[in-house]
Design a protein around this motif. Sequence first.
Motif, PDB file in Angstrom:
ATOM      1  N   ASP A   2     -44.833   8.378  20.111  1.00  0.00           N
ATOM      2  CA  ASP A   2     -45.917   8.005  19.202  1.00  0.00           C
ATOM      3  C   ASP A   2     -47.052   9.024  19.339  1.00  0.00           C
ATOM      4  O   ASP A   2     -47.198   9.673  20.381  1.00  0.00           O
ATOM      5  N   LEU A   3     -47.860   9.133  18.289  1.00  0.00           N
ATOM      6  CA  LEU A   3     -48.999  10.050  18.299  1.00  0.00           C
ATOM      7  C   LEU A   3     -50.303   9.263  18.279  1.00  0.00           C
ATOM      8  O   LEU A   3     -50.379   8.191  17.671  1.00  0.00           O
TER       9      LEU A   3
ATOM     10  N   ASN B 173     -45.236   5.195  15.587  1.00  0.00           N
ATOM     11  CA  ASN B 173     -46.521   4.547  15.356  1.00  0.00           C
ATOM     12  C   ASN B 173     -47.644   5.519  15.662  1.00  0.00           C
ATOM     13  O   ASN B 173     -47.443   6.512  16.369  1.00  0.00           O
ATOM     14  N   TYR B 174     -48.814   5.195  15.132  1.00  0.00           N
ATOM     15  CA  TYR B 174     -49.985   6.049  15.296  1.00  0.00           C
ATOM     16  C   TYR B 174     -51.122   5.221  15.876  1.00  0.00           C
ATOM     17  O   TYR B 174     -51.254   4.033  15.575  1.00  0.00           O
TER      18      TYR B 174
ATOM     19  N   ILE C 234     -54.952  15.418  18.742  1.00  0.00           N
ATOM     20  CA  ILE C 234     -53.799  14.523  18.677  1.00  0.00           C
ATOM     21  C   ILE C 234     -53.035  14.635  19.990  1.00  0.00           C
ATOM     22  O   ILE C 234     -52.706  15.736  20.431  1.00  0.00           O
ATOM     23  N   ALA C 235     -52.760  13.481  20.588  1.00  0.00           N
ATOM     24  CA  ALA C 235     -51.954  13.425  21.815  1.00  0.00           C
ATOM     25  C   ALA C 235     -50.632  12.745  21.500  1.00  0.00           C
ATOM     26  O   ALA C 235     -50.524  11.995  20.525  1.00  0.00           O
ATOM     27  N   LYS C 236     -49.651  13.002  22.346  1.00  0.00           N
ATOM     28  CA  LYS C 236     -48.343  12.359  22.223  1.00  0.00           C
ATOM     29  C   LYS C 236     -48.163  11.429  23.408  1.00  0.00           C
ATOM     30  O   LYS C 236     -48.506  11.779  24.544  1.00  0.00           O
ATOM     31  N   ILE C 237     -47.605  10.249  23.155  1.00  0.00           N
ATOM     32  CA  ILE C 237     -47.289   9.326  24.236  1.00  0.00           C
ATOM     33  C   ILE C 237     -46.020   9.863  24.914  1.00  0.00           C
ATOM     34  O   ILE C 237     -44.986  10.014  24.271  1.00  0.00           O
TER      35      ILE C 237
ATOM     36  N   GLN D 290     -56.645   1.595  19.491  1.00  0.00           N
ATOM     37  CA  GLN D 290     -56.437   0.892  18.232  1.00  0.00           C
ATOM     38  C   GLN D 290     -55.328   1.518  17.402  1.00  0.00           C
ATOM     39  O   GLN D 290     -55.075   2.716  17.499  1.00  0.00           O
ATOM     40  N   PRO D 291     -54.669   0.697  16.584  1.00  0.00           N
ATOM     41  CA  PRO D 291     -53.631   1.235  15.707  1.00  0.00           C
ATOM     42  C   PRO D 291     -54.246   1.996  14.533  1.00  0.00           C
ATOM     43  O   PRO D 291     -55.382   1.735  14.133  1.00  0.00           O
TER      44      PRO D 291
END
Length: 137
Positions: free
Chosen positions: A45-46, A2-3, A61-64, A117-118
Amino acid sequence: MNYWLMKTEPSTFSWDDLVRDKKTGWDGVRNFQARNNLKAMKKGDLAFIYHSMEDKAVVGIAKITKEHYPDPKDNEWVAVEIAPEKKLKRPITLGEVKADKRLSEMVLVKSSRLSVQPVRVEEFDMIIALSEKKIKE
């Protein structure tokens, strides 16, 4: 995968702070819809990092790296851990997003105050593509 898009005020915590720290707990979210979005995040997710207030731009951009856990400041809320993935080639401003009709349904446009937010995969890819194009002068 998911983003997502996560807003931050750069004077409080910026993209450069995330890069310097190598990871951080994303806590302090006090909105039920944003909390539900944090709970929906999965490891890997990113998420776009969006500088609100002054810049009003997607900058990186971060990564969970860790799924939701109790917010250390208030157990009624949650946090996630993120790490920097990559900086965009150039920031994409809110004005650019709003000007692109293909992004007119993006939550950033429709519900701009939501802090977490998605983002649909098409929107994510479009923002990255925009960041790789030079601005016409």
